[in-house]
Write a protein that holds these residues in place. Structure first.
Motif, mmCIF file in Angstrom:
data_model
loop_
_atom_site.group_PDB
_atom_site.id
_atom_site.type_symbol
_atom_site.label_atom_id
_atom_site.label_comp_id
_atom_site.label_asym_id
_atom_site.label_seq_id
_atom_site.Cartn_x
_atom_site.Cartn_y
_atom_site.Cartn_z
ATOM 1 N N GLU A 148 -9.284 -10.401 2.388
ATOM 2 C CA GLU A 148 -9.611 -9.735 3.658
ATOM 3 C C GLU A 148 -10.429 -8.455 3.439
ATOM 4 O O GLU A 148 -11.321 -8.148 4.217
ATOM 5 C CB GLU A 148 -8.335 -9.356 4.418
ATOM 6 N N PHE A 149 -10.067 -7.685 2.390
ATOM 7 C CA PHE A 149 -10.662 -6.353 2.248
ATOM 8 C C PHE A 149 -11.416 -6.150 0.926
ATOM 9 O O PHE A 149 -11.891 -5.044 0.654
ATOM 10 C CB PHE A 149 -9.560 -5.282 2.367
ATOM 11 N N SER A 150 -11.491 -7.196 0.094
ATOM 12 C CA SER A 150 -12.186 -7.113 -1.201
ATOM 13 C C SER A 150 -11.672 -5.963 -2.068
ATOM 14 O O SER A 150 -12.467 -5.234 -2.679
ATOM 15 C CB SER A 150 -13.705 -6.952 -1.015
ATOM 16 N N VAL A 151 -10.367 -5.777 -2.092
ATOM 17 C CA VAL A 151 -9.769 -4.745 -2.954
ATOM 18 C C VAL A 151 -8.528 -5.325 -3.637
ATOM 19 O O VAL A 151 -7.927 -6.285 -3.159
ATOM 20 C CB VAL A 151 -9.303 -3.481 -2.181
ATOM 21 N N ASP A 152 -8.163 -4.680 -4.752
ATOM 22 C CA ASP A 152 -6.923 -5.055 -5.438
ATOM 23 C C ASP A 152 -5.842 -4.040 -5.104
ATOM 24 O O ASP A 152 -6.127 -2.852 -4.937
ATOM 25 C CB ASP A 152 -7.152 -5.079 -6.955
ATOM 26 N N LEU A 153 -4.601 -4.508 -5.078
ATOM 27 C CA LEU A 153 -3.487 -3.623 -4.724
ATOM 28 C C LEU A 153 -3.408 -2.416 -5.655
ATOM 29 O O LEU A 153 -3.000 -1.328 -5.244
ATOM 30 C CB LEU A 153 -2.163 -4.396 -4.766
ATOM 31 N N ARG A 154 -3.802 -2.596 -6.917
ATOM 32 C CA ARG A 154 -3.638 -1.485 -7.868
ATOM 33 C C ARG A 154 -4.468 -0.258 -7.486
ATOM 34 O O ARG A 154 -4.187 0.850 -7.927
ATOM 35 C CB ARG A 154 -3.948 -1.925 -9.301
ATOM 36 N N ASP A 155 -5.488 -0.453 -6.649
ATOM 37 C CA ASP A 155 -6.347 0.679 -6.276
ATOM 38 C C ASP A 155 -5.908 1.333 -4.976
ATOM 39 O O ASP A 155 -6.612 2.192 -4.449
ATOM 40 C CB ASP A 155 -7.799 0.182 -6.116
ATOM 41 N N LEU A 156 -4.768 0.926 -4.435
ATOM 42 C CA LEU A 156 -4.436 1.343 -3.067
ATOM 43 C C LEU A 156 -3.188 2.199 -2.946
ATOM 44 O O LEU A 156 -2.235 2.057 -3.722
ATOM 45 C CB LEU A 156 -4.239 0.101 -2.195
ATOM 46 N N ALA B 142 8.922 -7.582 3.466
ATOM 47 C CA ALA B 142 8.602 -6.247 2.944
ATOM 48 C C ALA B 142 9.004 -6.142 1.472
ATOM 49 O O ALA B 142 8.276 -5.557 0.663
ATOM 50 C CB ALA B 142 9.317 -5.178 3.771
ATOM 51 N N ARG B 143 10.158 -6.720 1.120
ATOM 52 C CA ARG B 143 10.619 -6.640 -0.277
ATOM 53 C C ARG B 143 9.642 -7.382 -1.195
ATOM 54 O O ARG B 143 9.323 -6.908 -2.289
ATOM 55 C CB ARG B 143 12.035 -7.211 -0.420
ATOM 56 N N ALA B 144 9.143 -8.538 -0.737
ATOM 57 C CA ALA B 144 8.181 -9.309 -1.544
ATOM 58 C C ALA B 144 6.876 -8.525 -1.707
ATOM 59 O O ALA B 144 6.304 -8.447 -2.798
ATOM 60 C CB ALA B 144 7.915 -10.660 -0.876
ATOM 61 N N ILE B 145 6.430 -7.924 -0.620
ATOM 62 C CA ILE B 145 5.161 -7.179 -0.638
ATOM 63 C C ILE B 145 5.300 -5.915 -1.488
ATOM 64 O O ILE B 145 4.427 -5.582 -2.304
ATOM 65 C CB ILE B 145 4.734 -6.864 0.812
ATOM 66 N N ALA B 146 6.412 -5.214 -1.314
ATOM 67 C CA ALA B 146 6.635 -3.974 -2.066
ATOM 68 C C ALA B 146 6.707 -4.268 -3.562
ATOM 69 O O ALA B 146 6.130 -3.538 -4.382
ATOM 70 C CB ALA B 146 7.917 -3.296 -1.584
ATOM 71 N N LEU B 147 7.393 -5.353 -3.938
ATOM 72 C CA LEU B 147 7.497 -5.700 -5.364
ATOM 73 C C LEU B 147 6.108 -6.015 -5.930
ATOM 74 O O LEU B 147 5.769 -5.583 -7.031
ATOM 75 C CB LEU B 147 8.436 -6.906 -5.545
ATOM 76 N N SER C 178 1.758 -4.464 -9.374
ATOM 77 C CA SER C 178 0.307 -4.259 -9.533
ATOM 78 C C SER C 178 -0.009 -2.817 -9.887
ATOM 79 O O SER C 178 -1.174 -2.460 -10.024
ATOM 80 C CB SER C 178 -0.432 -4.590 -8.236
ATOM 81 N N GLN C 179 1.032 -1.976 -9.973
ATOM 82 C CA GLN C 179 0.829 -0.547 -10.252
ATOM 83 C C GLN C 179 -0.075 0.091 -9.211
ATOM 84 O O GLN C 179 -1.060 0.760 -9.538
ATOM 85 C CB GLN C 179 0.225 -0.365 -11.661
ATOM 86 N N CYS C 180 0.235 -0.145 -7.935
ATOM 87 C CA CYS C 180 -0.562 0.467 -6.874
ATOM 88 C C CYS C 180 -0.463 1.989 -7.017
ATOM 89 O O CYS C 180 0.480 2.510 -7.610
ATOM 90 C CB CYS C 180 -0.094 0.000 -5.501
ATOM 91 N N PHE D 92 8.985 0.953 -11.806
ATOM 92 C CA PHE D 92 7.554 0.622 -11.878
ATOM 93 C C PHE D 92 6.673 1.864 -11.742
ATOM 94 O O PHE D 92 5.488 1.825 -11.993
ATOM 95 C CB PHE D 92 7.164 -0.358 -10.758
ATOM 96 N N PHE D 93 7.251 2.961 -11.269
ATOM 97 C CA PHE D 93 6.434 4.145 -10.971
ATOM 98 C C PHE D 93 6.716 5.293 -11.937
ATOM 99 O O PHE D 93 6.422 6.438 -11.648
ATOM 100 C CB PHE D 93 6.679 4.583 -9.515
ATOM 101 N N GLU D 94 7.328 4.954 -13.071
ATOM 102 C CA GLU D 94 7.680 6.012 -14.015
ATOM 103 C C GLU D 94 6.620 6.207 -15.084
ATOM 104 O O GLU D 94 6.772 7.069 -15.949
ATOM 105 C CB GLU D 94 9.049 5.717 -14.643
ATOM 106 N N GLY D 95 5.545 5.439 -15.026
ATOM 107 C CA GLY D 95 4.496 5.492 -16.049
ATOM 108 C C GLY D 95 3.658 6.752 -15.933
ATOM 109 O O GLY D 95 3.957 7.654 -15.142
ATOM 110 N N PRO D 96 2.577 6.808 -16.729
ATOM 111 C CA PRO D 96 1.774 8.021 -16.789
ATOM 112 C C PRO D 96 0.833 8.245 -15.602
ATOM 113 O O PRO D 96 0.287 9.328 -15.457
ATOM 114 C CB PRO D 96 0.957 7.826 -18.071
ATOM 115 N N LYS D 97 0.661 7.216 -14.746
ATOM 116 C CA LYS D 97 -0.287 7.373 -13.627
ATOM 117 C C LYS D 97 0.160 8.552 -12.747
ATOM 118 O O LYS D 97 1.301 8.577 -12.283
ATOM 119 C CB LYS D 97 -0.291 6.089 -12.808
ATOM 120 N N VAL D 98 -0.730 9.513 -12.561
ATOM 121 C CA VAL D 98 -0.344 10.717 -11.801
ATOM 122 C C VAL D 98 -1.079 10.698 -10.475
ATOM 123 O O VAL D 98 -2.224 10.301 -10.395
ATOM 124 C CB VAL D 98 -0.717 11.995 -12.593
ATOM 125 N N PHE D 99 -0.427 11.140 -9.425
ATOM 126 C CA PHE D 99 -1.093 11.127 -8.130
ATOM 127 C C PHE D 99 -0.738 12.363 -7.310
ATOM 128 O O PHE D 99 0.354 12.446 -6.761
ATOM 129 C CB PHE D 99 -0.725 9.859 -7.351
#
Ligand code: NAP
Length: 306
Positions: A136-144, A155-160, A165-167, A190-197
């Protein structure tokens, strides 16, 4: 002798108990209560015909009390597989022999494959959602940065899927706040990695409140409705157009040939919007791939949908 008659719109447990062969045989189906609305038969029957697989797919109206009996009957009749829709996705977990990792983590299954007398459960909603967003939007979840409305099965399926995908960011808004909080806690690892936001947390549950939505929208790229709000005629949009903004992608998991209330709100706000038909298509294609271990004819399936 096989009966050469057209298949019925909906079958019941009583039909299964006095089952006779069809030509081609009914080897696949969907269990639900209600089930009359299901679009899966038209999509899967088009795929079966296109792939020259001599089999048909039918709807089965099965009540929660009859689920165990109906599944056992499917096993005896050597059905190939099933889809499960409301209200069976959670209860069926306890009735199959094995469950895939997604099904275990989500706590619900929407696909069963039957073979050698064993039933294996799968959940294709999350992967179907990821494919739908890409389409639909030509994007990957990891970039969002994703804001999900709801904390139920979808919601649980989508959130997982977003978490795996390391969104960039995941926010869960639910009416029953504690349920959203529990979902966020389950995904914390899943959100304990080094990715900082930036200054806002990467993973958060928020209350179902306008002020909370307003703040989060400014820090979101994708808003997903995984509640049934918008399903019934006269329903409002789960989130008002006043709160939406042109930079957003808005995805309503409710599927409809017409625009859903959330899609209309997105349009009014100048945002891009899509509804759950694409998720329905892709979760169905994944089910076909599980049953037959071959690529699904996606364009044929898409053309069969409204
Ligand atoms: P579910 O497990 O019953 O969960 C429903 C969720 O919606 C819960 O979080 C509930 O909040 C919330 N909710 C219900 N009524 C609400 C209201 N009036 N206001 C705000 N929140 C409300 O249902 P589900 O299986 O996740 O299904 C949800 C939607 O996803 C359905 O509309 C279904 O059509 C759609 N879906 C689409 C696809 C597809 O392929 N396109 C696949 C699966 C599901 P509480 O926790 O506070 O009760």
């Amino acid at each position: 002798m096989k009966k050469r008659i057209g298949i019925k719109e909906v079958y019941t447990l009583a039909d299964l108990e006095s089952w006779h062969d069809f030509d081609p045989p009914i080897g696949l189906g969907v269990f639900g209560d209600p089930v009359e609305h299901s679009l899966s038969p038209q999509m899967q029957n088009a795929a079966l015909k296109h792939c020259k697989i001599g089999m048909q797919y039918a709807r089965f109206h099965i009540s929660p009390d009859d689920l165990g009996k109906a599944l056992e009957r499917m096993r005896e009749l050597k059905f190939v597989g099933l889809n499960l829709t409301l209200p069976h996705k959670v209860a069926a977990r306890e009735l199959v022999d094995r469950i895939d990792d997604d099904g275990k983590q989500i706590g619900a299954i929407n696909v069963i494959k039957i073979g050698n007398g064993k039933m294996r459960g799968f959940n294709t909603d999350g992967r179907g959602f990821a494919r739908a967003i890409r389409e639909e939007f030509s994007v990957d979840l990891r970039d969002l940065k994703v804001l999900i409305l709801g904390a139920g099965g979808a919601a649980r399926a989508i959130a997982l899927e977003c978490a795996k995908s390391q969104c960039e960011r995941l926010v869960i808004a639910n009416g029953t706040f504690e349920k959203g909080e529990r979902l966020a806690q389950k995904l914390r690892r899943f959100f304990e990695g080094p990715k900082v936001f930036g200054p806002v947390p990467r993973l958060q549950a928020i209350p179902w409140e306008e002020s909370a939505f307003q703040f989060q929208i400014a820090n979101a790229d994708l808003v997903v409705n995984a509640t049934p709000v918008g399903l019934n005629r006269g329903d409002p949009s789960p989130i008002s157009s006043r709160l939406l903004a042109p930079h957003l992608m808005v995805y309503d998991t409710i599927y409809s040939s017409a625009r859903t209330p959330l899609q209309s709100a997105a349009l009014e706000a100048g945002a891009r919007g899509a509804n759950g038909l694409s998720m329905l298509l892709h979760q169905g294609a994944l089910a076909f791939e599980i049953w037959f271990e071959r690529t699904a004819p996606i364009e044929v399936m898409r053309a069969a949908l409204p």
